[in-house]
Design a protein around this motif. Structure first.
Motif, PDB file in Angstrom:
ATOM      1  N   LYS A 290      12.540 -14.632 -22.054  1.00 30.52           N
ATOM      2  CA  LYS A 290      11.826 -15.155 -23.221  1.00 30.52           C
ATOM      3  C   LYS A 290      10.657 -16.051 -22.809  1.00 30.52           C
ATOM      4  CE  LYS A 290      14.355 -12.979 -26.090  1.00 30.52           C
ATOM      5  NZ  LYS A 290      13.775 -11.789 -26.755  1.00 30.52           N
ATOM      6  N   GLN A 291      10.848 -16.801 -21.726  1.00 29.50           N
ATOM      7  CA  GLN A 291       9.758 -17.639 -21.240  1.00 29.50           C
ATOM      8  C   GLN A 291       8.587 -16.776 -20.769  1.00 29.50           C
ATOM      9  OE1 GLN A 291      11.747 -19.974 -18.257  1.00 29.50           O
ATOM     10  NE2 GLN A 291      12.163 -21.691 -19.655  1.00 29.50           N
ATOM     11  N   ASN A 292       8.902 -15.711 -20.020  1.00 23.23           N
ATOM     12  CA  ASN A 292       7.850 -14.790 -19.580  1.00 23.23           C
ATOM     13  C   ASN A 292       7.156 -14.148 -20.772  1.00 23.23           C
ATOM     14  OD1 ASN A 292       8.532 -15.334 -16.928  1.00 23.23           O
ATOM     15  ND2 ASN A 292       9.902 -13.579 -16.753  1.00 23.23           N
ATOM     16  N   LEU A 293       7.936 -13.805 -21.780  1.00 27.62           N
ATOM     17  CA  LEU A 293       7.359 -13.202 -22.980  1.00 27.62           C
ATOM     18  C   LEU A 293       6.427 -14.185 -23.689  1.00 27.62           C
ATOM     19  CD1 LEU A 293       7.220 -10.851 -24.966  1.00 27.62           C
ATOM     20  CD2 LEU A 293       9.257 -11.781 -26.108  1.00 27.62           C
ATOM     21  N   ILE A 294       6.837 -15.460 -23.727  1.00 28.78           N
ATOM     22  CA  ILE A 294       5.988 -16.480 -24.367  1.00 28.78           C
ATOM     23  C   ILE A 294       4.662 -16.614 -23.621  1.00 28.78           C
ATOM     24  CG2 ILE A 294       5.794 -18.959 -24.799  1.00 28.78           C
ATOM     25  CD1 ILE A 294       8.796 -18.952 -25.449  1.00 28.78           C
ATOM     26  N   LYS A 298       1.069 -15.913 -25.180  1.00 29.40           N
ATOM     27  CA  LYS A 298      -0.015 -16.891 -25.163  1.00 29.40           C
ATOM     28  C   LYS A 298      -1.300 -16.258 -24.632  1.00 29.40           C
ATOM     29  CE  LYS A 298       2.617 -21.209 -24.750  1.00 29.40           C
ATOM     30  NZ  LYS A 298       2.906 -22.378 -23.869  1.00 29.40           N
ATOM     31  N   GLU A 299      -1.135 -15.458 -23.558  1.00 28.83           N
ATOM     32  CA  GLU A 299      -2.314 -14.786 -23.005  1.00 28.83           C
ATOM     33  C   GLU A 299      -2.909 -13.826 -24.023  1.00 28.83           C
ATOM     34  OE1 GLU A 299      -0.972 -12.957 -19.454  1.00 28.83           O
ATOM     35  OE2 GLU A 299      -0.797 -14.829 -18.309  1.00 28.83           O
ATOM     36  N   TYR A 300      -2.048 -13.045 -24.652  1.00 32.23           N
ATOM     37  CA  TYR A 300      -2.534 -12.113 -25.677  1.00 32.23           C
ATOM     38  C   TYR A 300      -3.188 -12.869 -26.824  1.00 32.23           C
ATOM     39  CZ  TYR A 300       0.247  -8.521 -23.329  1.00 32.23           C
ATOM     40  OH  TYR A 300       0.744  -7.657 -22.418  1.00 32.23           O
ATOM     41  N   PHE A 301      -2.581 -13.978 -27.184  1.00 37.11           N
ATOM     42  CA  PHE A 301      -3.129 -14.761 -28.290  1.00 37.11           C
ATOM     43  C   PHE A 301      -4.506 -15.311 -27.926  1.00 37.11           C
ATOM     44  CE2 PHE A 301      -3.695 -18.781 -30.594  1.00 37.11           C
ATOM     45  CZ  PHE A 301      -3.561 -18.331 -31.899  1.00 37.11           C
ATOM     46  N   GLY A 302      -4.628 -15.757 -26.641  1.00 36.82           N
ATOM     47  CA  GLY A 302      -5.917 -16.247 -26.212  1.00 36.82           C
ATOM     48  C   GLY A 302      -6.998 -15.184 -26.253  1.00 36.82           C
ATOM     49  N   LEU A 303      -6.567 -13.934 -26.005  1.00 35.15           N
ATOM     50  CA  LEU A 303      -7.541 -12.836 -26.013  1.00 35.15           C
ATOM     51  C   LEU A 303      -7.796 -12.289 -27.413  1.00 35.15           C
ATOM     52  CD1 LEU A 303      -6.297 -10.870 -22.874  1.00 35.15           C
ATOM     53  CD2 LEU A 303      -8.339 -12.294 -23.030  1.00 35.15           C
ATOM     54  N   TYR A 304      -6.758 -12.300 -28.223  1.00 34.41           N
ATOM     55  CA  TYR A 304      -6.864 -11.592 -29.495  1.00 34.41           C
ATOM     56  C   TYR A 304      -6.701 -12.489 -30.720  1.00 34.41           C
ATOM     57  CZ  TYR A 304      -6.342  -7.547 -26.493  1.00 34.41           C
ATOM     58  OH  TYR A 304      -6.523  -6.601 -25.512  1.00 34.41           O
ATOM     59  N   ASN A 305      -6.822 -13.822 -30.557  1.00 27.87           N
ATOM     60  CA  ASN A 305      -6.724 -14.661 -31.749  1.00 27.87           C
ATOM     61  C   ASN A 305      -8.003 -14.553 -32.573  1.00 27.87           C
ATOM     62  OD1 ASN A 305      -8.605 -17.093 -31.199  1.00 27.87           O
ATOM     63  ND2 ASN A 305      -7.431 -16.918 -29.295  1.00 27.87           N
TER      64      ASN A 305
END
Length: 417
Positions: A290-294, A298-305
């Motif tokens: 779950k930590q790795n998924l978070i 976060k990386e995806y969110f940084g790219l796609y927010n």
């Protein structure tokens, strides 16, 4: 010699026989048998040459383990008694056993076959044992070693259990009645908040005679009728009793009954430790995943927010707008050049067409001018007409009148040959 009375002779014979044959053991075949309503049993035994009458009074008959039948070869232990009123003698039976077969063993087999025929031993009658019993009714002697052994095993294996002791006679003449009564008492709590999860009927080893209460039919009936699961834990492992067959579970010894009923707390603690270790390992892996998924999210969110996408799209729009403007400008310039070329070509084509049209117009004008009557008339030519229609001389018949005219004068004429 002085004569004796009959009663005197019988009395003397009685005294001699009863003093001489205080204890006799006689073997013979039963030739007749009768059970009186009083409980006394009257029978006769015989061999190849003679017979003798016997009687077993009610007190001794209660302890008889076999059913007497004509033709049985039996061994009778008792004493000789003389009935002086009739001058008859008979054996007062203390015990009767089958010749060659132990009385208790035969009684055991007879009762076993009887109960088996009634279906008392069938597995579908057996009630399941509780996996974690909380309340146990212990039916045994309060002073016996079996009680101490069972309590010691229970304390060692599983402390979370309440054991109620029902002090029970487990040998002797009144043992079977005490066992039946205590079984009924313990089972009477069934279905209540004080009900027992299981009843343990137990005692230590001993002789067959001492243990006989557990081979009694009334005890078997009480076990069979009980609603509470019952464990028969009687004697040693090699001992087998009727209670073992009827009970829901047979334990080879009283101590084994507790080992079979109660879980081993140390084994469960070991299992719990293993489960906790496995759970901790699985939980740690789960947390790591779950930590790795978070982190990935976060990386995806940084790219796609929204803000990133808005900035990216705004930049793309500006680039596309610039490209569109440049493309449109280039297209307009290209089309402007093409328009200029087309305009030049159109002007040239129009000028050419106008020149050609002008030249054609002049040619037509000259042709028309050459054929214009007015022009002809000016040059001395006249126009022939008939009926106000221009015609030629070929259209005029001989002696037909026609009209000649120029710009100034019109005359009529007639054709002659």
């Amino acid at each position: 010699m002085e004569a004796l009375k009959v009663s005197e002779l019988n009395t003397q014979i009685k005294a001699i026989l009863e003093q001489t044959f205080l204890d006799v053991c006689v073997q013979g075949e039963i030739s007749s048998v009768k059970v009186h309503t009083s409980g006394h049993i009257y029978l006769s035994i015989k061999d190849e040459h003679s017979s003798i009458k016997c009687v077993m009074f009610k007190g001794n008959a209660r302890g008889l383990k076999i059913t007497l039948e004509v033709g049985q070869n039996v061994v009778i232990f008792g004493s000789v008694s003389v009935y002086t009123q009739k001058g008859e003698y008979q054996i007062l039976c203390k015990s009767i056993t089958l010749a060659g077969v132990g009385e208790l063993a035969l009684a055991f087999e007879n009762l076993k076959n009887k109960l088996q025929a009634k279906g008392y031993f069938e597995s579908f009658h057996k009630k399941p044992m509780p996996k974690f019993p909380k309340r146990i009714a212990l039916l045994t002697s309060a002073t016996g070693a079996a009680k101490e052994d069972m309590l010691k095993i229970a304390q060692k294996r599983w402390e979370n259990v309440h054991i109620t002791l029902f002090d029970t006679l487990v040998q002797g003449e009144n043992a079977k009645e005490c066992i039946v009564a205590n079984l009924a008492l313990a089972d009477s709590f069934f279905g209540t908040k004080d009900g027992f999860d299981v009843i343990v009927l137990g005692r230590g080893g001993g002789s067959m005679e001492d243990m006989w209460a557990f081979n009694e039919e009334c005890v078997a009936e009480a076990i069979y009728r009980a609603k509470t699961p019952i464990v028969s834990a009687v004697g040693h492992e090699v001992d087998v009793f009727i209670s073992d067959f009827v009970a829901d579970l047979r334990a080879p010894t009283p101590s084994a009954a507790m080992e079979m009923l109660l879980p081993d707390k140390f084994e469960f603690l070991r299992i719990i430790d293993e489960m906790m270790s496995a759970y901790s390992s699985v939980f740690q892996r789960y947390i790591t995943q779950k930590q790795n998924l978070i982190v990935q999210l976060k990386e995806y969110f940084g790219l796609y927010n929204f803000h990133s996408q808005y900035a990216n799209k705004t930049e793309q729009i500006e680039v596309l707008g610039q490209r569109f403007t440049e493309s449109l400008k280039a297209t307009l310039e290209k089309k402007q050049g093409e328009i200029e070329k087309l305009k030049t070509l159109i002007d040239m084509a129009c000028e050419k067409k106008l020149t050609q049209a002008q030249m054609e117009s002049e040619r037509i004008f000259e042709s028309l001018s050459a054929n214009n009557p007015h022009s002809l008339c000016k040059n001395g030519y006249a126009q022939i007409s008939k009926g106000q229609k221009v015609c030629t001389l070929q259209d005029i018949a001989v002696d037909e009148v026609f009209e000649l005219g120029d710009l100034d004068l019109h005359i009529f004429a007639k054709r002659v040959k």
